[in-house]
Design an enzyme around this catalytic site. Sequence first.
Site, PDB file in Angstrom:
ATOM      1  N   LYS A 162      27.399  30.557 -71.463  1.00 13.91           N
ATOM      2  CA  LYS A 162      26.187  30.041 -70.814  1.00 13.91           C
ATOM      3  C   LYS A 162      25.697  31.124 -69.864  1.00 13.91           C
ATOM      4  O   LYS A 162      26.264  31.357 -68.804  1.00 13.91           O
ATOM      5  CB  LYS A 162      26.440  28.761 -70.018  1.00 13.91           C
ATOM      6  N   GLU A 235      35.470  34.659 -60.422  1.00 11.40           N
ATOM      7  CA  GLU A 235      35.068  35.920 -59.771  1.00 11.40           C
ATOM      8  C   GLU A 235      33.856  35.575 -58.921  1.00 11.40           C
ATOM      9  O   GLU A 235      32.775  35.311 -59.437  1.00 11.40           O
ATOM     10  CB  GLU A 235      34.749  36.964 -60.849  1.00 11.40           C
TER      11      GLU A 235
HETATM   12  O1  TXE Z   1      24.989  31.590 -58.367  1.00  9.22           O
HETATM   13  P1  TXE Z   1      25.588  30.306 -59.077  1.00  9.22           P
HETATM   14  P2  TXE Z   1      23.488  31.927 -58.005  1.00  9.22           P
HETATM   15  C1  TXE Z   1      26.538  35.026 -55.304  1.00  9.22           C
HETATM   16  C2  TXE Z   1      25.478  35.764 -54.505  1.00  9.22           C
HETATM   17  C3  TXE Z   1      24.264  34.925 -54.709  1.00  9.22           C
HETATM   18  C4  TXE Z   1      24.849  33.536 -54.768  1.00  9.22           C
HETATM   19  C5  TXE Z   1      24.020  32.516 -55.504  1.00  9.22           C
HETATM   20  O2  TXE Z   1      25.845  35.772 -53.153  1.00  9.22           O
HETATM   21  O3  TXE Z   1      23.367  35.028 -53.632  1.00  9.22           O
HETATM   22  O4  TXE Z   1      26.079  33.704 -55.435  1.00  9.22           O
HETATM   23  O5  TXE Z   1      23.682  32.971 -56.818  1.00  9.22           O
HETATM   24  C6  TXE Z   1      26.015  28.326 -63.233  1.00  9.22           C
HETATM   25  N1  TXE Z   1      28.834  24.025 -63.108  1.00  9.22           N
HETATM   26  N2  TXE Z   1      26.729  35.587 -56.627  1.00  9.22           N
HETATM   27  O6  TXE Z   1      22.832  30.701 -57.470  1.00  9.22           O
HETATM   28  O7  TXE Z   1      24.839  29.077 -58.734  1.00  9.22           O
HETATM   29  C7  TXE Z   1      24.625  28.913 -63.150  1.00  9.22           C
HETATM   30  O8  TXE Z   1      23.752  28.254 -64.038  1.00  9.22           O
HETATM   31  C8  TXE Z   1      28.878  25.071 -63.970  1.00  9.22           C
HETATM   32  C9  TXE Z   1      27.868  36.415 -56.782  1.00  9.22           C
HETATM   33  O9  TXE Z   1      22.865  32.560 -59.167  1.00  9.22           O
HETATM   34  O10 TXE Z   1      27.028  30.336 -58.792  1.00  9.22           O
HETATM   35  C10 TXE Z   1      24.897  30.372 -63.481  1.00  9.22           C
HETATM   36  O11 TXE Z   1      25.049  30.546 -64.884  1.00  9.22           O
HETATM   37  N3  TXE Z   1      28.046  26.114 -63.887  1.00  9.22           N
HETATM   38  C11 TXE Z   1      28.085  36.817 -58.140  1.00  9.22           C
HETATM   39  C12 TXE Z   1      26.242  30.626 -62.810  1.00  9.22           C
HETATM   40  O12 TXE Z   1      26.828  29.330 -62.635  1.00  9.22           O
HETATM   41  C13 TXE Z   1      27.158  26.145 -62.873  1.00  9.22           C
HETATM   42  C14 TXE Z   1      27.064  36.801 -59.147  1.00  9.22           C
HETATM   43  C15 TXE Z   1      26.130  31.334 -61.459  1.00  9.22           C
HETATM   44  O13 TXE Z   1      25.297  30.591 -60.630  1.00  9.22           O
HETATM   45  C16 TXE Z   1      27.064  25.093 -61.942  1.00  9.22           C
HETATM   46  C17 TXE Z   1      25.966  35.916 -58.850  1.00  9.22           C
HETATM   47  C18 TXE Z   1      27.966  23.998 -62.087  1.00  9.22           C
HETATM   48  N4  TXE Z   1      27.990  22.975 -61.232  1.00  9.22           N
HETATM   49  C19 TXE Z   1      25.829  35.361 -57.623  1.00  9.22           C
HETATM   50  N5  TXE Z   1      26.093  25.411 -61.049  1.00  9.22           N
HETATM   51  C20 TXE Z   1      29.239  37.684 -58.477  1.00  9.22           C
HETATM   52  N6  TXE Z   1      30.454  37.181 -58.342  1.00  9.22           N
HETATM   53  O14 TXE Z   1      29.059  38.787 -58.923  1.00  9.22           O
HETATM   54  C21 TXE Z   1      25.577  26.609 -61.408  1.00  9.22           C
HETATM   55  N7  TXE Z   1      26.223  27.071 -62.517  1.00  9.22           N
END
Ligand code: TXE
Length: 501
Positions: A162, A235
């Site tokens: 996904k 991660e």
């Molecule tokens: O992340 P989300 P977001 C950090 C970075 C950023 C913050 C928010 O600080 O500002 O996270 O980013 C899916 N069950 N990182 O909102 O929400 C979602 O659809 C299952 C660090 O983009 O965590 C997407 O595919 N899945 C980072 C994925 O999770 C769910 C990289 C990431 O989204 C879900 C990105 C749920 N309940 C952001 N809710 C790194 N580690 O490199 C959302 N998703």
Amino acid sequence: MAEQIVSINPSTLNPIESINVTTREELLEVVKKARQAQAAWEVLGFDGRKPFFDRLSAYMLDHYEDIAKFISRENGKPYLEAILAEVYPSIDVVNYYSKRAKKLLSDKKIPIRIFKFMGKKSYIMYKPAGVVGIISPWNYPFAIPFSEIIMALVAGNAVILKPSELTPLIGKKIKELLDAAGFPEGLFSVVYGDGRIGAEMVKAQLSKIIFTGSVATGKKIMAAAAENLTPVVLELGGKDPMIVLKDADLDMSARGAVWAGFMNSGQTCASVERVYVDESIRDAFVERVVDYTGRIRQGDTLENESTDMGSMIDQRQLSIVENHVKDASSKGAKILTGGNRPQDLKGYFYKPTVLVDVDHTMQVMTDETFGPLLPIMTFKTEEEAVRLANDSRYALTASVWSKDITRAESLARRLIAGTVTVNDHIMTYGIPETPWGGSKESGFGRTHADMGLLEFVEPVHIHIDRAWLKNKPWWYPYDKKTVLFLKVMFWMTRKMKFLMS
Ligand code: TXE
């Protein structure tokens, strides 16, 4: 009508394409097909699977420029950076595992000391986990899921990806590449949508969930996965420190800080998010950092190949950066360059920004910014540098910069992080031989390297008894033979340590 996601180019704000959101029913169908495809894939064995990866690598080598442009368009990162940090490392991962995985996944003998003289032997066989779910983010929308997909498939699993709702087309692109290489129908599928379909995946009783994203979502996934005891790898980003010692090569450290702080507009889990510099070299270091920052060419990277820095992903991400700058300024931080959005660019751009006079009361030094901010703080002693660097909820990567490698290395060993580098930062993600992952709120589990591959298999202990002893001395009834057996074992433990340890 099906719900849709409209993908946009964050550099221009122009829509690219719409894609249908996957329904729960469609997801369950995908899971069913993946289970069937996985069984046949596992039976092929590594040698049977290898040609698929060889074809994939060849195809990607022929099409790497198109893939990079595609990534650049939906994510906003520079085209050359898309090749450097997404496409090339991904091809390298395919080549690395298609060569190395056979040895890694072959049966491993376990020496069992005295028991082997009783006609026994033990070994580990690695069984594929089954159907692996990968939930991925938008910051490295290609490289992050791609390397995980390769590790999973190489080990004999089926995969459901996904991609982030902000970069769904890149997920679709990955599917096209695997289809072009002829991977079997149903073995790799992509489902589209936001957290709702992600949450359905976690509930779908998959064999493992590999998640990269925010701490908040990571916690939700772990809680939901606990319902079915689905194992997870998380991660979750970082707040990575860079320590510049007084004998560091100033020019190299300044260039390194600017690159590792601003590449991908700072939207990298392993970006330099905090710089600690020895106070005796502070002015000279800061001057160089500001100079190199001023040379960064920002813009729509598809219009100009030599752009250094593209746009951020969306307004929400931009707002986090703006809030961190506001919070730091209100508490006394000084902005030396940047600090706002470029007026001449339409998309989600933010100027590379250098801040000084910062401390750990400010969000910019404690919370993940995930944007182009480089806050610089000083330290007086190395003890203080270690204390400051380790004063974080996160622990993904860290770096130490010095000409004295021994000194830097001994400091590196004291930092709390999954990867600590000396005189470089971030780039080990591109070395598939080395592990990637962190601790504390950066998550747990590893991807890449030998230990990363092992996340995708179930180690099965096979124990063979050649049946030399028809009545084992440890079986019922407990009688004289048991007493004799124990006497022998104790005697050998005392006298024949070489057999017993
Ligand atoms: O992340 P989300 P977001 C950090 C970075 C950023 C913050 C928010 O600080 O500002 O996270 O980013 C899916 N069950 N990182 O909102 O929400 C979602 O659809 C299952 C660090 O983009 O965590 C997407 O595919 N899945 C980072 C994925 O999770 C769910 C990289 C990431 O989204 C879900 C990105 C749920 N309940 C952001 N809710 C790194 N580690 O490199 C959302 N998703």
